[in-house]
Design a protein around this motif. Sequence first.
Motif, PDB file in Angstrom:
ATOM      1  N   PRO A   1      55.503  44.703  35.438  1.00  0.00           N
ATOM      2  CA  PRO A   1      56.689  43.979  35.580  1.00  0.00           C
ATOM      3  C   PRO A   1      57.551  44.574  36.954  1.00  0.00           C
ATOM      4  O   PRO A   1      57.341  45.765  37.166  1.00  0.00           O
TER       5      PRO A   1
ATOM      6  N   VAL B   1      57.942  38.088  40.564  1.00  0.00           N
ATOM      7  CA  VAL B   1      56.803  37.931  40.836  1.00  0.00           C
ATOM      8  C   VAL B   1      55.907  39.235  40.938  1.00  0.00           C
ATOM      9  O   VAL B   1      56.060  40.082  42.047  1.00  0.00           O
TER      10      VAL B   1
ATOM     11  N   SER C   1      52.323  37.169  34.589  1.00  0.00           N
ATOM     12  CA  SER C   1      52.929  36.145  34.670  1.00  0.00           C
ATOM     13  C   SER C   1      52.130  34.747  34.710  1.00  0.00           C
ATOM     14  O   SER C   1      52.980  33.775  34.712  1.00  0.00           O
TER      15      SER C   1
ATOM     16  N   ASP D   1      47.379  36.615  38.136  1.00  0.00           N
ATOM     17  CA  ASP D   1      48.378  37.482  37.718  1.00  0.00           C
ATOM     18  C   ASP D   1      48.495  37.472  36.097  1.00  0.00           C
ATOM     19  O   ASP D   1      48.942  36.316  35.415  1.00  0.00           O
TER      20      ASP D   1
ATOM     21  N   ASP E   1      49.477  44.380  37.986  1.00  0.00           N
ATOM     22  CA  ASP E   1      50.223  43.374  37.312  1.00  0.00           C
ATOM     23  C   ASP E   1      51.592  43.593  36.708  1.00  0.00           C
ATOM     24  O   ASP E   1      51.960  43.001  35.470  1.00  0.00           O
TER      25      ASP E   1
END
Length: 284
Positions: free
Chosen positions: A248, A30, A138, A135, A246
Amino acid sequence: MTSVSLKVVAAGVATTVQDLGRPGFAHLGVPRSGALDRPAAALANRLVGNSVDAAVLEVTLGGLALRTDAGCWVAVTGAAVPISVGGRPGAYAEAQWLPAGATLALGTPASGVRSYVAVAGGIAVDPVLGSRSTDTLSAIGPAPLVAGAVLPVGAGRSPVALDTPPRREADGLRLHPGPRPEWFATDALDRLCDGRWTVLPASDRVGLRLTGEPLVRREGELASEGMVLGAVQVPPDGRPVVFLADHPTTGGYPVVAVVDPADLWQCAQLRPGEAVSFRRGARA
């Protein structure tokens, strides 16, 4: 105390709810999310008497319009935009009273990208994993705003003091060496600092994507490894990407450098086609 809610009359190009984000969940895949221009979001909250972790609205290239059902204090910071409060010109970076039934409307900024709207009491959508941030990678947290949506507002108080916006100069992004120097030519960091880089239209809250003379790197990919905020990752085409809120949590491309956290706000305000410069940060 009268409860307050805001109805979205127009959502603009892209508007999301953001607070300080949800750090600490990278092991679950996350991202941290949160406001891209944290100093601007913090100022907006201070102006209306909120705590620094209250949720605000991050508005991309203006166009947002909100109607309140009860009077409330609001403030707009970040990219300077024309502001209308109840049909009259509003003030930038100042707390102002939005009467019941009135509309707060933001125009298009002449420069910069992201403006921040704070309301006394904060945007009180339900938190997810301890944060109210959207977000975009995700799809965790509240959905991006759409016309007709209604936003609850927490219990607020009157602003306690004026706050002067700090002078901010976008004088280049300071870099610290990355963890994978063996994947690049020995002068990679110098070439990054000396090169002429331009922001690509594909840039977003995930990453600031740049074009310029490609950096020379080894072919192939690394085993997936953890990524940090501000990491400058270099894919096979040699064009760097600065990871933003945001981003990864893992990646397989080598990181040539990391942007100093104090300079990341500049990435939030760079438009496609604008030039980006890098410089070496001071050694710790």
